[in-house]
Scaffold this active site. Structure first.
Site, PDB file in Angstrom:
ATOM      1  N   LYS A  39       2.235  -3.392   7.229  1.00  0.00           N
ATOM      2  CA  LYS A  39       2.485  -3.616   5.798  1.00  0.00           C
ATOM      3  C   LYS A  39       3.942  -3.278   5.452  1.00  0.00           C
ATOM      4  O   LYS A  39       4.570  -3.963   4.648  1.00  0.00           O
ATOM      5  CB  LYS A  39       1.527  -2.771   4.944  1.00  0.00           C
ATOM      6  CG  LYS A  39       0.061  -3.116   5.084  1.00  0.00           C
ATOM      7  CD  LYS A  39      -0.306  -4.490   4.548  1.00  0.00           C
ATOM      8  CE  LYS A  39      -0.287  -4.586   3.051  1.00  0.00           C
ATOM      9  NZ  LYS A  39      -0.833  -5.894   2.570  1.00  0.00           N
TER      10      LYS A  39
ATOM     11  N   THR B 250       0.810  -1.223   0.000  1.00  0.00           N
ATOM     12  CA  THR B 250       0.000   0.000   0.000  1.00  0.00           C
ATOM     13  C   THR B 250       0.845   1.277   0.000  1.00  0.00           C
ATOM     14  O   THR B 250       1.982   1.272   0.500  1.00  0.00           O
ATOM     15  CB  THR B 250      -0.912  -0.018   1.256  1.00  0.00           C
ATOM     16  OG1 THR B 250      -1.492   1.268   1.437  1.00  0.00           O
ATOM     17  CG2 THR B 250      -0.128  -0.340   2.527  1.00  0.00           C
ATOM     18  N   ASP B 251       0.256   2.358  -0.495  1.00  0.00           N
ATOM     19  CA  ASP B 251       0.924   3.674  -0.446  1.00  0.00           C
ATOM     20  C   ASP B 251       1.114   4.141   0.997  1.00  0.00           C
ATOM     21  O   ASP B 251       1.922   5.029   1.263  1.00  0.00           O
ATOM     22  CB  ASP B 251       0.130   4.724  -1.252  1.00  0.00           C
ATOM     23  CG  ASP B 251      -1.329   4.882  -0.832  1.00  0.00           C
ATOM     24  OD1 ASP B 251      -1.786   4.165   0.080  1.00  0.00           O
ATOM     25  OD2 ASP B 251      -2.027   5.730  -1.429  1.00  0.00           O
TER      26      ASP B 251
HETATM   27  N1  LIG Z   1      -8.388  -1.356  -0.311  1.00  0.00           N
HETATM   28  C1  LIG Z   1      -7.411  -0.547  -0.680  1.00  0.00           C
HETATM   29  O1  LIG Z   1      -7.684   0.619  -1.032  1.00  0.00           O
HETATM   30  C2  LIG Z   1      -5.991  -1.015  -0.727  1.00  0.00           C
HETATM   31  C3  LIG Z   1      -5.005  -0.166  -1.254  1.00  0.00           C
HETATM   32  C4  LIG Z   1      -3.695  -0.610  -1.328  1.00  0.00           C
HETATM   33  C5  LIG Z   1      -3.370  -1.885  -0.886  1.00  0.00           C
HETATM   34  N2  LIG Z   1      -4.330  -2.690  -0.353  1.00  0.00           N
HETATM   35  C6  LIG Z   1      -3.935  -4.037   0.080  1.00  0.00           C
HETATM   36  O2  LIG Z   1      -4.643  -4.943  -0.735  1.00  0.00           O
HETATM   37  C7  LIG Z   1      -4.954  -6.133  -0.009  1.00  0.00           C
HETATM   38  C8  LIG Z   1      -6.437  -6.417  -0.086  1.00  0.00           C
HETATM   39  O3  LIG Z   1      -7.150  -5.303   0.445  1.00  0.00           O
HETATM   40  P1  LIG Z   1      -8.741  -5.307   0.491  1.00  0.00           P
HETATM   41  O4  LIG Z   1      -9.176  -3.905   0.484  1.00  0.00           O
HETATM   42  O5  LIG Z   1      -9.268  -6.265  -0.515  1.00  0.00           O
HETATM   43  O6  LIG Z   1      -8.965  -5.901   1.945  1.00  0.00           O
HETATM   44  P2  LIG Z   1     -10.257  -6.634   2.544  1.00  0.00           P
HETATM   45  O7  LIG Z   1     -10.246  -6.304   3.995  1.00  0.00           O
HETATM   46  O8  LIG Z   1     -11.465  -6.326   1.742  1.00  0.00           O
HETATM   47  O9  LIG Z   1      -9.930  -8.176   2.342  1.00  0.00           O
HETATM   48  C9  LIG Z   1      -8.909  -8.819   3.042  1.00  0.00           C
HETATM   49  C10 LIG Z   1      -9.200 -10.314   2.995  1.00  0.00           C
HETATM   50  O10 LIG Z   1      -8.102 -10.988   3.608  1.00  0.00           O
HETATM   51  C11 LIG Z   1      -8.620 -12.023   4.436  1.00  0.00           C
HETATM   52  N3  LIG Z   1      -7.635 -12.283   5.494  1.00  0.00           N
HETATM   53  C12 LIG Z   1      -7.151 -11.398   6.407  1.00  0.00           C
HETATM   54  N4  LIG Z   1      -6.254 -12.001   7.206  1.00  0.00           N
HETATM   55  C13 LIG Z   1      -6.176 -13.298   6.789  1.00  0.00           C
HETATM   56  C14 LIG Z   1      -5.438 -14.421   7.228  1.00  0.00           C
HETATM   57  N5  LIG Z   1      -4.603 -14.337   8.274  1.00  0.00           N
HETATM   58  N6  LIG Z   1      -5.580 -15.588   6.566  1.00  0.00           N
HETATM   59  C15 LIG Z   1      -6.433 -15.679   5.510  1.00  0.00           C
HETATM   60  N7  LIG Z   1      -7.193 -14.666   5.073  1.00  0.00           N
HETATM   61  C16 LIG Z   1      -7.062 -13.479   5.705  1.00  0.00           C
HETATM   62  C17 LIG Z   1      -9.936 -11.468   4.974  1.00  0.00           C
HETATM   63  O11 LIG Z   1     -10.780 -12.516   5.402  1.00  0.00           O
HETATM   64  C18 LIG Z   1     -10.455 -10.710   3.760  1.00  0.00           C
HETATM   65  O12 LIG Z   1     -11.245 -11.539   2.939  1.00  0.00           O
HETATM   66  C19 LIG Z   1      -4.447  -5.900   1.414  1.00  0.00           C
HETATM   67  O13 LIG Z   1      -3.207  -6.527   1.547  1.00  0.00           O
HETATM   68  C20 LIG Z   1      -4.290  -4.390   1.514  1.00  0.00           C
HETATM   69  O14 LIG Z   1      -3.255  -4.053   2.400  1.00  0.00           O
HETATM   70  C21 LIG Z   1      -5.634  -2.282  -0.259  1.00  0.00           C
END
Ligand SMILES: NC(=O)c1ccc[n+]([C@@H]2O[C@H](COP(=O)([O-])OP(=O)(O)OC[C@H]3O[C@@H](n4cnc5c(N)ncnc54)[C@H](O)[C@@H]3O)[C@@H](O)[C@H]2O)c1
Length: 329
Positions: A150, A122-123
């Site tokens: 992260k 992530t940023d």
């Molecule tokens: N949403 C954003 O704007 C954004 C931006 C940049 C990076 N990210 C990164 O992208 C990834 C996904 O983000 P998102 O928004 O889809 O998140 P989200 O919260 O919608 O989904 C995360 C998923 O990971 C699963 N999870 C969490 N811990 C777990 C574990 N220990 N074992 C198995 N499953 C597990 C959860 O059950 C969930 O389904 C993350 O790593 C986040 O840091 C998100």
């Protein structure tokens, strides 16, 4: 191609799986997800009969399970993470567990079986920037326990690349929006609040700036990095679309034909970063990627998706619509 997707019941992971199966119907995907916050089994309900898709309920910190699944895959796309900054303020522990220990568990399996890892970061690892944009060499300055977890994962991956010559690439993306995002997050929250004619809480002055990217642009960039990115490197992925929160909320209200009087300002959350900004000229120059969705059109599409998919959100707990979750949990 056998792909292991972690966290595939969450927002970005589920969009990624649907995107991959549409573009590459012969790829075989295993999705491991522990059904923690952010997940919604409705996200991939339509894939139940797809012979190239398998769901396993499990945790990425489960060494034995991860070892087995990685040994059977060509690549791991690690989306699994505790992702909500507010929750990390209230209780950092699950963030250390999933976002750091989970990555360590995956790295050990990658190292043992000589497989490839694409880590979705992530940023937020760069912290708040008053001006300019962070390129891949910018130093880490995380503010929240989420961002720190992260950043820690990234450092651990970097050490496995240097010490064990692991085949890993890190992508860092700005704020995603689109279908299937949990209503804990700003855009779906505002859509559901205004749909229910509830007052819309905005932290502080609403002037905090985020760079928004449509989720399918992010998925496309991840695939570009997987096919053409260089092992051991990192790539920033920007939406090239910086907006303050108040402007985003007003745009949603306009699409939904609701009054701006619904907005009210609440106490800011502690450590709330003012602005994130990524320089993504590397991915654009080296891999010829740039975002293709226009924000106005993408936002309208997203609003319509939530309005048309009541079944998707009707069982979501009202806790998700808490105005200041960092304070009240
Ligand atoms: N949403 C954003 O704007 C954004 C931006 C940049 C990076 N990210 C990164 O992208 C990834 C996904 O983000 P998102 O928004 O889809 O998140 P989200 O919260 O919608 O989904 C995360 C998923 O990971 C699963 N999870 C969490 N811990 C777990 C574990 N220990 N074992 C198995 N499953 C597990 C959860 O059950 C969930 O389904 C993350 O790593 C986040 O840091 C998100």
């Amino acid at each position: 191609m056998k792909i292991l997707v972690t966290g595939g019941l969450g927002f970005i992971g589920s969009n990624f799986i649907l995107h991959v199966l549409k573009k590459y119907p012969n790829f075989q995907i295993i999705n491991i997800d522990a059904q923690l916050p952010g997940s919604n089994p409705e996200n991939l309900k339509g894939l139940n009969r797809n012979k190239n898709y398998q769901y396993i309920k499990g945790n990425i910190t489960n060494k034995k399970l991860i070892d087995k699944l990685v040994s059977r895959s060509d690549v791991v796309f690690n989306f699994a993470a505790e992702s909500h900054v507010d929750r990390s303020i209230n209780d950092p522990m699950p963030f250390i567990d999933s976002n750091i220990f989970g990555v360590y568990t995956i790295l050990e399996a990658i190292r043992k079986h000589k497989k490839k890892l694409i880590q979705i970061s992530t940023d937020e690892v760069f912290g708040s920037l008053k001006s300019g944009s962070a390129n891949e060499k910018y130093s880490f300055n995380p503010s929240s326990p989420y961002a720190a977890s992260k950043a820690s994962a990234e450092l651990l991956i970097q050490s496995y690349i240097t010490t064990y010559d692991c085949d890993a690439i890190i992508t860092r993306c700005t704020n995603n929006y689109g279908p299937r995002q949990d209503p804990e997050k700003l855009i779906p929250r505002v859509i559901l609040f205004s749909l229910h004619n509830k007052k819309i809480p905005i932290y502080g002055t609403g002037k905090n700036i985020r760079d928004w990217i449509f989720v399918l642009d992010h998925c496309d960039a991840i695939l570009k990095v997987f096919f053409r990115g260089k092992a051991g490197e990192s790539y920033n992925i920007s939406g090239l679309n910086e907006l303050d929160n108040l402007k985003v909320v007003k745009m949603i209200l306009k699409i939904m034909e609701k009054s701006q009087n619904f907005i009210y300002f609440t106490k800011d959350r502690p450590g709330h970063d003012f602005r994130y900004s990524l320089d993504s000229s590397k991915i654009s120059r080296k891999l010829r990627w740039k975002p293709s969705y226009n924000f106005e059109a993408g936002l309208e599409y997203t609003v319509k998706w939530y309005l048309a998919n009541k079944n998707w959100w009707k069982n979501i707990s009202s806790e998700s619509l808490n105005p200041t979750p960092w304070k009240n949990r």
